[in-house]
Design a protein around this motif. Structure first.
Motif, PDB file in Angstrom:
ATOM      1  N   GLU A  33      -8.627  -7.974 -14.054  1.00  0.00           N
ATOM      2  CA  GLU A  33      -9.360  -7.846 -12.796  1.00  0.00           C
ATOM      3  C   GLU A  33      -8.529  -7.215 -11.691  1.00  0.00           C
ATOM      4  O   GLU A  33      -7.299  -7.216 -11.707  1.00  0.00           O
ATOM      5  N   ASN A  34      -9.272  -6.660 -10.741  1.00  0.00           N
ATOM      6  CA  ASN A  34      -8.707  -6.079  -9.517  1.00  0.00           C
ATOM      7  C   ASN A  34      -7.714  -4.945  -9.792  1.00  0.00           C
ATOM      8  O   ASN A  34      -6.725  -4.782  -9.084  1.00  0.00           O
ATOM      9  N   LYS A  35      -8.011  -4.166 -10.832  1.00  0.00           N
ATOM     10  CA  LYS A  35      -7.253  -2.946 -11.069  1.00  0.00           C
ATOM     11  C   LYS A  35      -7.934  -1.811 -10.309  1.00  0.00           C
ATOM     12  O   LYS A  35      -9.162  -1.820 -10.110  1.00  0.00           O
ATOM     13  N   LEU A  36      -7.152  -0.826  -9.902  1.00  0.00           N
ATOM     14  CA  LEU A  36      -7.663   0.224  -9.025  1.00  0.00           C
ATOM     15  C   LEU A  36      -7.514   1.607  -9.644  1.00  0.00           C
ATOM     16  O   LEU A  36      -6.578   1.870 -10.403  1.00  0.00           O
ATOM     17  N   HIS A  56     -16.452  -1.298  -8.525  1.00  0.00           N
ATOM     18  CA  HIS A  56     -16.814  -1.321  -7.110  1.00  0.00           C
ATOM     19  C   HIS A  56     -16.392   0.008  -6.492  1.00  0.00           C
ATOM     20  O   HIS A  56     -15.194   0.280  -6.349  1.00  0.00           O
ATOM     21  N   LYS A  61     -21.572  -1.871  -5.969  1.00  0.00           N
ATOM     22  CA  LYS A  61     -20.981  -2.550  -7.124  1.00  0.00           C
ATOM     23  C   LYS A  61     -21.842  -2.275  -8.340  1.00  0.00           C
ATOM     24  O   LYS A  61     -23.074  -2.387  -8.291  1.00  0.00           O
ATOM     25  N   LYS A  77     -10.634   4.826  -3.241  1.00  0.00           N
ATOM     26  CA  LYS A  77     -10.209   4.052  -4.399  1.00  0.00           C
ATOM     27  C   LYS A  77     -11.380   3.250  -4.959  1.00  0.00           C
ATOM     28  O   LYS A  77     -12.317   2.893  -4.236  1.00  0.00           O
ATOM     29  N   LEU A  79     -12.376  -0.128  -7.484  1.00  0.00           N
ATOM     30  CA  LEU A  79     -11.872  -1.363  -8.082  1.00  0.00           C
ATOM     31  C   LEU A  79     -12.584  -1.615  -9.408  1.00  0.00           C
ATOM     32  O   LEU A  79     -13.810  -1.466  -9.504  1.00  0.00           O
ATOM     33  N   ASN A  81     -12.948  -4.268 -12.910  1.00  0.00           N
ATOM     34  CA  ASN A  81     -12.714  -5.500 -13.669  1.00  0.00           C
ATOM     35  C   ASN A  81     -13.197  -5.260 -15.098  1.00  0.00           C
ATOM     36  O   ASN A  81     -14.325  -4.792 -15.300  1.00  0.00           O
ATOM     37  N   SER A 261      -0.799  -1.876  -9.450  1.00  0.00           N
ATOM     38  CA  SER A 261      -2.192  -2.283  -9.283  1.00  0.00           C
ATOM     39  C   SER A 261      -3.170  -1.188  -9.698  1.00  0.00           C
ATOM     40  O   SER A 261      -4.378  -1.416  -9.748  1.00  0.00           O
ATOM     41  N   TYR A 262      -2.643  -0.004  -9.998  1.00  0.00           N
ATOM     42  CA  TYR A 262      -3.482   1.167 -10.255  1.00  0.00           C
ATOM     43  C   TYR A 262      -3.347   1.658 -11.691  1.00  0.00           C
ATOM     44  O   TYR A 262      -2.305   1.501 -12.325  1.00  0.00           O
TER      45      TYR A 262
END
Length: 268
Positions: A33-36, A56, A61, A77, A79, A81, A261-262
């Motif tokens: 989760e929460n990868k960009l 997202h 979404k 960017k 997001l 999941n 994170s990316y």
């Protein structure tokens, strides 16, 4: 098994396809989760296998279950999941590729995703959504189709020529300069490009410059390479201008940027 991997197409296919990349959580035991993902000036055809992913964008979404999805140009960017027992395979199309199919008007289609029927895909060989499908079979299908397209369309259209001029000039060219070089009016250039990509030429250039600066930051030692160096190398006015443009897309500063994170391109 790596979560992120890249796979490269044939030289002739590279005219239309940048690469194929995979986000693979097929044997994972937990949600990723929460990868960009950052804008890159490309369209994406996404193949979701297994359970689902959530995406997202700056507008909406999306819950994407197994199937095929067309992803427009992104300007901010995104997001992502990824559920367990899920794999996403992404065919990254160059900005000009969809202009080869004039029935598509994408002028108002950015930061958005639509699900497409498998029967609408142009490839003569059926693409599998099986969770454990072999990437080599997909590469063969993509190469076969686009190599034939390369042969049947040897001449570049106006949108492809615009992209070529931007690349040759390292994103340092204006619409006026492109128009003079191609001997085409600026207005016609803008209309053709917007219909084919959803972006203005100026916005497209900005995205390419931004990605180039991010890749340079990630693949360099910022202790040795200052933000001023990055800004000037990529032809921003100064460090402040670079930071502002960076924040517009990532909502953070270059110094606070966490590349872990990316999902970022591998250095080839």
């Amino acid at each position: 098994m790596n979560l992120y991997s890249e796979h490269y197409v044939s030289q002739k296919t590279e005219r239309f396809v940048n690469k194929i990349w995979c986000l693979n959580n097929s044997i994972g035991e937990s949600l990723i989760e929460n990868k960009l993902v950052l804008p890159n000036g490309c369209f994406n055809l996404a193949i979701v296998s297994g359970n689902s992913i959530q995406v997202h964008t700056s507008k909406q979404k999306y819950e994407m279950d197994e199937g095929f999805y067309f992803c427009s140009q992104m300007t901010n960017k995104v997001l992502v999941n990824i559920q367990t027992k899920t794999k996403v395979t992404i065919i990254q199309l160059h900005a000009s590729t969809l202009s080869m199919f004039p029935k598509y008007d994408l002028s108002n289609f950015t930061d958005a995703i639509i699900k497409v029927d498998a029967n609408e895909l142009p490839f003569p060989t059926k693409i599998e959504t099986d969770l454990h499908s072999d990437i080599s079979a997909l590469l063969n299908t993509i190469n076969s189709y686009f190599e034939e397209l390369n042969t049947s369309h040897p001449d570049k259209n106006i949108v492809e020529k615009i992209c070529e001029k931007i690349k040759i000039n390292n994103e340092e060219i204006t619409v006026l300069g492109i128009g003079k070089s191609l001997e085409v009016s600026q207005r016609l250039l803008q209309i053709k490009f917007k219909i084919a990509t959803g972006l203005t030429i100026k916005k497209y250039i900005q995205i390419l410059k931004f990605r180039k600066s991010v890749d340079q930051m990630v693949n360099s030692d910022l202790d040795k390479l200052s933000l001023t160096d990055v800004a000037l190398y990529n032809k921003y006015f100064d460090q402040s201008h670079f930071i502002k443009k960076f924040k517009d897309v990532t909502k953070t500063t270059p110094k606070m940027f966490n590349s872990d994170s990316y999902f970022l391109s591998k250095k080839r």
